[in-house]
Design an enzyme around this catalytic site. Structure first.
Site, PDB file in Angstrom:
ATOM      1  N   SER A   1      13.091   4.721  -1.121  1.00 49.18           N
ATOM      2  CA  SER A   1      12.577   3.400  -1.453  1.00 49.18           C
ATOM      3  C   SER A   1      12.053   2.721  -0.184  1.00 49.18           C
ATOM      4  CB  SER A   1      13.660   2.586  -2.163  1.00 49.18           C
ATOM      5  OG  SER A   1      13.086   1.477  -2.838  1.00 49.18           O
TER       6      SER A   1
ATOM      7  N   ASP B   1      10.681   6.358 -11.978  1.00 45.73           N
ATOM      8  CA  ASP B   1      10.999   5.432 -10.887  1.00 45.73           C
ATOM      9  C   ASP B   1      10.766   3.976 -11.278  1.00 45.73           C
ATOM     10  OD1 ASP B   1      12.042   5.945  -8.303  1.00 45.73           O
ATOM     11  OD2 ASP B   1      10.316   7.167  -7.776  1.00 45.73           O
TER      12      ASP B   1
ATOM     13  N   HIS C   1      14.804   5.005 -10.647  1.00 42.48           N
ATOM     14  CA  HIS C   1      14.775   4.704  -9.213  1.00 42.48           C
ATOM     15  C   HIS C   1      16.184   4.859  -8.622  1.00 42.48           C
ATOM     16  CE1 HIS C   1      12.847   3.209  -5.677  1.00 42.48           C
ATOM     17  NE2 HIS C   1      13.692   2.202  -5.536  1.00 42.48           N
TER      18      HIS C   1
END
Length: 559
Positions: free
Chosen positions: A211, A336, A455
């Site tokens: 991320s 995600d 995610h």
């Protein structure tokens, strides 16, 4: 039988007793001593926690070298996280004195030497995050022990400033910003100078992160300041080109924060901000608010890296020549965007509420506002082209998640991969998609049964959680974890995920512009796990079709 058990126990204790250990290590700042953890017959890992790699940073200034210490530093406790807002955003915690790192060194019969080094940067939207101790309850997600032991690599995790203290910028030389990126760079340089004493090879450093941490590894590879320091980079669900990874209008954010803390917004603003307390500045960061289809939450992450003319001298798309000799492995999770789109459009995640088609159009309008109404119409036609007539709720909800996944993660990652491959000299390029079904999906669980990897789902597998907490996982999860650790650490050893200490389950072909191949990672991999041209229609939509529309007279907030 009893005799056998006794012999085995004796052998095990002898192995543990004779497992190698570094003992006291000399670093540039002084001597450090960690803790040795026996792992089995002639296997152990030395763990060093809380080694300072820079001095306590001055407010809104670049990090400076640590002055050093006398005696032996007992490196057995994590340092504090860098100061940040709490989850509820009603208080702050952590410390200004947070530039510390942790090191895991695996050993066999002998003390290790010349091992590849993997430096981890955590995610958290550049607003929060840490790799110092438990992430949730007593669960420490970012322990490097499994990766180090299984893959024969040294793992280093690093603290860097986040939020206002890490990324406040006036958009000019008064307050250039990027302090968190400078912290990361200082840690990389420290590792390069000191890791040989821990048995590491300073010429073989791989950065990895997820991320905002994935975007961080990307920024570090593009910055001219890391020339010669970094050999390989892994970006998981985040690159420098992501729409949330760069602040487009830092001056506006700085003025908002100045007003919040009672500073003027004229030429005395910077001096006033620097004389404000760290806690006050931290709490003045714009709230991360729940999004809506018209104002998606991911566009609310307003404190992030900027083009400063120094660490990031130009737009990231123009800096890929700096990564021409860096091996690059980058990928995304198949869903995600689920975490984000289900916040912006709550009905997307609901098994009972219907999602109106209009909500998808509003989300598309927010993502593509510079392309005007024509852009929304063209994008919607593309995304709805395979729908049934009339569309089922599954069609609509899946498409909503796909739109978020594409815009926030897939498209920028693919653009970064193509740019890396196009600019590469000796650097190799590898692309992946993690498609393992979410453990939160299915009957009686909160997610729709079609949700794949959400995610941050990759983290548990990269860090070997299915081995350390086996009851929470099935065999396929242990398989996937072993595959990912094999590919990641092989890549750290050789720049090729197929070659290294561990057997790779499926051959992972290199990505080239003429052969844009990727590997589909999941717990049941076979010869069909190789794909090509990941979501090419939608990559083209966002990078070529929409930008080539006649200019719209819509103005955006960033102008």
């Amino acid at each position: 039988m009893d005799r056998l058990m006794i012999l085995f126990a004796v052998a095990l204790s002898l192995g543990a007793a004779s497992a190698a250990t570094l003992g006291v290590v000399q670093t540039e700042g002084g001597r450090v001593q960690g803790r040795n953890i026996p792992l089995g017959l002639f296997r152990s890992v030395d763990v060093f926690k809380g080694i300072p790699f820079a001095a306590k940073p001055e407010l809104l200034e670049k990090p400076q070298p640590h002055p050093g210490w006398d005696g032996v530093l007992k490196a057995t406790k994590f340092a504090q996280r860098c100061m940040q807002k709490s989850i509820l955003q009603t208080s702050s915690f952590g410390s200004e004195d947070c530039l510390y790192l942790n090191i895991w060194v695996p050993h066999g019969r002998q003390v290790s030497s010349d091992l590849p080094v993997m430096i981890w940067f955590y995610g958290g939207g550049f607003m929060v995050g840490g790799s110092m101790g438990a992430n949730f309850l007593n669960n420490y997600l970012y322990s490097g022990q499994e990766i180090a032991d299984r893959g024969g690599v040294i793992v280093v995790s690093v603290g860097y400033r986040v939020g206002t203290l890490g990324f406040l910028s006036s958009g000019d030389s008064g307050l250039p910003g990027n302090y968190g990126l400078w912290d990361q760079h200082a840690a990389i340089a420290w590792v390069h100078r000191n890791i040989r004493s821990f048995g590491g090879d300073p010429e073989n450093i791989t950065l990895f992160g997820e991320s905002a941490g994935g975007a961080s590894t990307s920024f570090q590879s593009l910055s001219p300041h890391n020339k010669g320091l970094v050999k390989r980079v892994i970006s998981q669900s985040g690159v420098a080109l992501c729409p949330w990874a760069m602040s487009k209008n830092p001056r506006k954010v700085a003025e908002q924060i100045a007003e919040e803390v009672g500073c003027p917004t004229d030429d005395t603003m910077v001096a006033c901000l620097k004389s404000t307390s760290a806690e006050t500045l931290t709490m003045a960061a714009p709230l991360i608010e729940q999004g809506s289809p018209d104002y998606p939450g991911v566009l609310n992450l307003l404190l992030s890296p900027v083009v400063d003319g120094d660490f990031i001298p130009d737009q990231p798309t123009n800096l890929f020549h700096n990564a021409a000799d860096i091996d690059y492995l980058v990928g995304v999770n198949s869903h995600d965007g689920n975490l984000f789109t289900s916040q912006d459009i709550p009905s997307l995640g609901s098994k009972t509420k219907e999602t109106p088609v209009e909500d998808l159009k509003r989300l598309l309008a927010a993502y593509s506002k510079e392309f005007g109404q024509d852009g929304v119409d063209v994008a919607f036609a593309e995304y709805s082209s395979t729908w049934d007539s009339p569309p089922s709720q599954e069609n609509i909800k899946r498409t909503g998640v796909d739109i978020g996944t594409d815009y926030i993660f897939v498209v920028p990652a693919q653009v970064a991969i193509y740019l890396h491959a196009d600019n590469a000299r000796s650097g190799r390029t590898f692309s992946y998609l993690l498609s393992e079904p979410s453990m939160m999906a299915g009957p009686g669980k909160p997610y729709h049964d079609w949700v794949g990897s959400d995610h941050a789902d990759d983290l548990q597998f990269v860090f070997g959680k299915p081995f350390t907490t086996p009851k929470a996982y099935a065999d396929r999860h242990r398989d996937l974890s072993s595959y990912m650790i094999a590919y990641w650490t092989n890549f750290a050893h050789t720049g090729n995920p197929n070659k290294g200490n561990l057997k790779a389950p499926v051959f992972w072909p290199e990505f080239t512009s003429s052969g844009p191949m990727y590997l589909d990672l999941n717990g049941k991999m076979d010869d069909n796990s190789v794909g090509q041209e990941m979501r090419l229609r939608f990559v083209r939509l966002w990078t070529s079709v929409l930008p080539s529309l006649p200019p719209s007279n819509i103005t955006t907030d960033d102008e």
